[in-house]
Scaffold this motif. Structure first.
Motif, PDB file in Angstrom:
ATOM      1  N   THR A  40       0.551  -1.310   0.138  1.00  0.00           N
ATOM      2  CA  THR A  40      -0.016  -0.188  -0.021  1.00  0.00           C
ATOM      3  C   THR A  40       0.889   1.314  -0.076  1.00  0.00           C
ATOM      4  OG1 THR A  40      -0.092   0.020   2.252  1.00  0.00           O
ATOM      5  CG2 THR A  40      -1.788  -1.098   1.385  1.00  0.00           C
ATOM      6  N   GLY A  41       1.945   1.222   0.358  1.00  0.00           N
ATOM      7  CA  GLY A  41       2.870   2.489   0.435  1.00  0.00           C
ATOM      8  C   GLY A  41       2.836   3.171   1.643  1.00  0.00           C
ATOM      9  N   TYR A  42       1.790   2.761   2.711  1.00  0.00           N
ATOM     10  CA  TYR A  42       1.798   3.259   4.029  1.00  0.00           C
ATOM     11  C   TYR A  42       2.875   3.397   4.659  1.00  0.00           C
ATOM     12  CZ  TYR A  42      -3.044   3.758   3.895  1.00  0.00           C
ATOM     13  OH  TYR A  42      -4.573   4.124   3.774  1.00  0.00           O
ATOM     14  N   ASP A  43       3.520   4.339   5.684  1.00  0.00           N
ATOM     15  CA  ASP A  43       4.463   3.871   6.617  1.00  0.00           C
ATOM     16  C   ASP A  43       4.034   3.764   8.027  1.00  0.00           C
ATOM     17  OD1 ASP A  43       3.272   6.203   7.747  1.00  0.00           O
ATOM     18  OD2 ASP A  43       4.868   7.631   7.122  1.00  0.00           O
ATOM     19  N   ASP A  44       4.819   3.264   8.761  1.00  0.00           N
ATOM     20  CA  ASP A  44       4.215   2.659  10.297  1.00  0.00           C
ATOM     21  C   ASP A  44       3.186   3.643  10.954  1.00  0.00           C
ATOM     22  OD1 ASP A  44       5.674   0.301  10.207  1.00  0.00           O
ATOM     23  OD2 ASP A  44       7.504   1.511  11.238  1.00  0.00           O
ATOM     24  N   ALA A  45       3.422   5.149  10.696  1.00  0.00           N
ATOM     25  CA  ALA A  45       2.391   5.904  11.312  1.00  0.00           C
ATOM     26  C   ALA A  45       1.202   6.011  10.666  1.00  0.00           C
ATOM     27  CB  ALA A  45       3.129   7.387  11.430  1.00  0.00           C
ATOM     28  N   GLY A  46       1.248   5.821   9.392  1.00  0.00           N
ATOM     29  CA  GLY A  46      -0.059   5.801   8.322  1.00  0.00           C
ATOM     30  C   GLY A  46      -0.777   4.756   8.643  1.00  0.00           C
ATOM     31  N   LEU A  47      -0.051   3.441   8.942  1.00  0.00           N
ATOM     32  CA  LEU A  47      -0.788   2.331   9.218  1.00  0.00           C
ATOM     33  C   LEU A  47      -1.421   2.214  10.396  1.00  0.00           C
ATOM     34  CD1 LEU A  47      -1.063  -0.498   7.549  1.00  0.00           C
ATOM     35  CD2 LEU A  47       0.963  -1.341   8.638  1.00  0.00           C
ATOM     36  N   GLN A  48      -0.508   2.862  11.563  1.00  0.00           N
ATOM     37  CA  GLN A  48      -1.311   2.969  12.648  1.00  0.00           C
ATOM     38  C   GLN A  48      -2.576   3.875  12.909  1.00  0.00           C
ATOM     39  OE1 GLN A  48      -0.787   0.641  15.203  1.00  0.00           O
ATOM     40  NE2 GLN A  48       0.694  -0.137  13.726  1.00  0.00           N
ATOM     41  N   GLU A  49      -2.335   4.792  11.894  1.00  0.00           N
ATOM     42  CA  GLU A  49      -3.558   5.806  11.817  1.00  0.00           C
ATOM     43  C   GLU A  49      -4.739   5.144  11.204  1.00  0.00           C
ATOM     44  OE1 GLU A  49      -4.480   9.940   9.461  1.00  0.00           O
ATOM     45  OE2 GLU A  49      -2.613   9.753  10.300  1.00  0.00           O
ATOM     46  N   ALA A  50      -4.543   4.262  10.102  1.00  0.00           N
ATOM     47  CA  ALA A  50      -5.739   3.719   9.397  1.00  0.00           C
ATOM     48  C   ALA A  50      -6.383   2.641  10.636  1.00  0.00           C
ATOM     49  CB  ALA A  50      -5.064   2.953   8.256  1.00  0.00           C
ATOM     50  N   ILE A  51      -5.495   2.272  11.483  1.00  0.00           N
ATOM     51  CA  ILE A  51      -5.908   1.309  12.460  1.00  0.00           C
ATOM     52  C   ILE A  51      -6.880   2.002  13.635  1.00  0.00           C
ATOM     53  CG2 ILE A  51      -5.586  -0.384  14.343  1.00  0.00           C
ATOM     54  CD1 ILE A  51      -3.082  -1.245  12.603  1.00  0.00           C
ATOM     55  N   ALA A  52      -6.352   3.119  13.953  1.00  0.00           N
ATOM     56  CA  ALA A  52      -6.846   4.034  15.028  1.00  0.00           C
ATOM     57  C   ALA A  52      -8.034   4.674  14.559  1.00  0.00           C
ATOM     58  CB  ALA A  52      -6.023   5.002  15.435  1.00  0.00           C
ATOM     59  N   ASP A  53      -8.220   5.098  13.272  1.00  0.00           N
ATOM     60  CA  ASP A  53      -9.361   6.013  12.848  1.00  0.00           C
ATOM     61  C   ASP A  53     -10.685   5.052  12.225  1.00  0.00           C
ATOM     62  OD1 ASP A  53      -8.933   5.264  10.319  1.00  0.00           O
ATOM     63  OD2 ASP A  53      -7.826   7.410   9.881  1.00  0.00           O
ATOM     64  N   GLY A  54     -10.372   3.882  12.382  1.00  0.00           N
ATOM     65  CA  GLY A  54     -11.339   2.715  11.875  1.00  0.00           C
ATOM     66  C   GLY A  54     -11.818   2.886  10.650  1.00  0.00           C
ATOM     67  N   ARG A  55     -10.865   3.442   9.661  1.00  0.00           N
ATOM     68  CA  ARG A  55     -11.406   3.584   8.263  1.00  0.00           C
ATOM     69  C   ARG A  55     -12.000   2.144   7.699  1.00  0.00           C
ATOM     70  NH1 ARG A  55      -5.854   6.083   5.930  1.00  0.00           N
ATOM     71  NH2 ARG A  55      -6.090   7.027   8.124  1.00  0.00           N
ATOM     72  N   ASP A  56     -12.973   2.071   6.789  1.00  0.00           N
ATOM     73  CA  ASP A  56     -13.200   0.866   6.294  1.00  0.00           C
ATOM     74  C   ASP A  56     -11.917   0.545   5.047  1.00  0.00           C
ATOM     75  OD1 ASP A  56     -13.703   2.499   3.798  1.00  0.00           O
ATOM     76  OD2 ASP A  56     -15.942   2.489   4.295  1.00  0.00           O
ATOM     77  N   LEU A  57     -12.030  -0.759   4.571  1.00  0.00           N
ATOM     78  CA  LEU A  57     -11.139  -1.217   3.479  1.00  0.00           C
ATOM     79  C   LEU A  57     -11.352  -0.271   2.254  1.00  0.00           C
ATOM     80  CD1 LEU A  57     -11.325  -4.976   3.948  1.00  0.00           C
ATOM     81  CD2 LEU A  57      -9.472  -3.367   4.608  1.00  0.00           C
ATOM     82  N   GLU A  58     -12.191   0.164   1.782  1.00  0.00           N
ATOM     83  CA  GLU A  58     -12.420   1.234   0.604  1.00  0.00           C
ATOM     84  C   GLU A  58     -11.625   2.257   0.909  1.00  0.00           C
ATOM     85  OE1 GLU A  58     -15.902   2.483  -2.541  1.00  0.00           O
ATOM     86  OE2 GLU A  58     -16.436   2.208  -0.517  1.00  0.00           O
ATOM     87  N   ALA A  59     -11.851   2.996   2.330  1.00  0.00           N
ATOM     88  CA  ALA A  59     -11.118   4.166   2.374  1.00  0.00           C
ATOM     89  C   ALA A  59      -9.754   3.901   2.715  1.00  0.00           C
ATOM     90  CB  ALA A  59     -11.692   5.070   3.653  1.00  0.00           C
ATOM     91  N   PHE A  60      -9.321   2.924   3.146  1.00  0.00           N
ATOM     92  CA  PHE A  60      -7.868   2.217   3.478  1.00  0.00           C
ATOM     93  C   PHE A  60      -7.276   2.461   2.072  1.00  0.00           C
ATOM     94  CE2 PHE A  60      -4.738  -1.052   3.705  1.00  0.00           C
ATOM     95  CZ  PHE A  60      -3.884  -0.613   4.609  1.00  0.00           C
ATOM     96  N   PHE A  61      -7.620   1.429   1.034  1.00  0.00           N
ATOM     97  CA  PHE A  61      -7.085   1.424  -0.163  1.00  0.00           C
ATOM     98  C   PHE A  61      -7.277   2.841  -1.209  1.00  0.00           C
ATOM     99  CE2 PHE A  61      -7.339  -3.060   0.598  1.00  0.00           C
ATOM    100  CZ  PHE A  61      -5.847  -3.473   0.180  1.00  0.00           C
ATOM    101  N   ALA A  62      -8.359   3.607  -0.726  1.00  0.00           N
ATOM    102  CA  ALA A  62      -8.283   4.871  -1.544  1.00  0.00           C
ATOM    103  C   ALA A  62      -7.502   5.814  -1.217  1.00  0.00           C
ATOM    104  CB  ALA A  62      -9.724   5.452  -1.308  1.00  0.00           C
ATOM    105  N   SER A  63      -7.032   5.640   0.284  1.00  0.00           N
ATOM    106  CA  SER A  63      -6.061   6.795   0.738  1.00  0.00           C
ATOM    107  C   SER A  63      -4.543   6.156   0.939  1.00  0.00           C
ATOM    108  CB  SER A  63      -6.503   7.149   2.168  1.00  0.00           C
ATOM    109  OG  SER A  63      -6.651   6.019   3.033  1.00  0.00           O
ATOM    110  N   ALA A  64      -4.450   4.806   0.227  1.00  0.00           N
ATOM    111  CA  ALA A  64      -3.117   4.304   0.269  1.00  0.00           C
ATOM    112  C   ALA A  64      -2.129   5.174  -0.542  1.00  0.00           C
ATOM    113  CB  ALA A  64      -3.152   3.165  -0.521  1.00  0.00           C
ATOM    114  N   PRO A  65      -0.965   5.748   0.231  1.00  0.00           N
ATOM    115  CA  PRO A  65      -0.169   6.536  -0.490  1.00  0.00           C
ATOM    116  C   PRO A  65       0.430   6.130  -2.000  1.00  0.00           C
ATOM    117  CG  PRO A  65       0.475   6.478   1.943  1.00  0.00           C
ATOM    118  CD  PRO A  65      -0.500   5.167   1.394  1.00  0.00           C
ATOM    119  N   ALA A  66       0.816   4.887  -2.007  1.00  0.00           N
ATOM    120  CA  ALA A  66       1.411   4.517  -3.203  1.00  0.00           C
ATOM    121  C   ALA A  66       1.367   2.907  -3.282  1.00  0.00           C
ATOM    122  CB  ALA A  66       3.036   4.861  -3.383  1.00  0.00           C
TER     123      ALA A  66
END
Length: 117
Positions: A40-66
């Motif tokens: 996905t291109g997420y860094d550690d902080a981005g991955l932890q943020e995705a877990i913390a904010d509860g985003r769904d898989l659609e948003a998770f992949f839509a906001s994937a950096p690279a």
């Protein structure tokens, strides 16, 4: 056509299942995160943020950096379907992630999982 239910599932609910699967086979949470970051291109902080904010898989992949262009090299079967033949791009990305975690749990070498030379 209605969207798949998996699209609305939170990444935070799926991540611990991936970790449990890997740990049962002697792999680590860090390795699970490594394969997800590679995809996905997420860094550690981005991955932890995705877990913390509860985003769904659609948003998770839509906001994937690279999203990794080498993901197209991922082949095989997940849930009885060949990942390279899945037509819906979001479903294919979800299944790519499933496939990487499956390979990790099966004991493949990290270089092979990450499709490196």
């Amino acid at each position: 056509m209605a969207a798949h239910r998996i699209f609305a599932t939170s990444f935070a609910s799926i991540h611990p299942l991936y970790v449990q699967k890997a740990e049962r086979k002697g792999r680590t949470s860090a390795e699970v995160d490594e394969v997800i970051r590679w995809l996905t291109g997420y860094d550690d902080a981005g991955l932890q943020e995705a877990i913390a904010d509860g985003r769904d898989l659609e948003a998770f992949f839509a906001s994937a950096p690279a999203f990794n262009p080498d993901a197209a090299l991922i082949t095989g079967v997940v849930c009885g379907v060949r990942v390279e033949q899945i037509e819906d791009p979001l479903m294919q990305r979800i299944r790519y992630m499933d496939k990487l975690v499956d390979e990790l749990a099966r004991g493949k070498k990290m270089g092979s999982i990450l499709r490196s030379a």
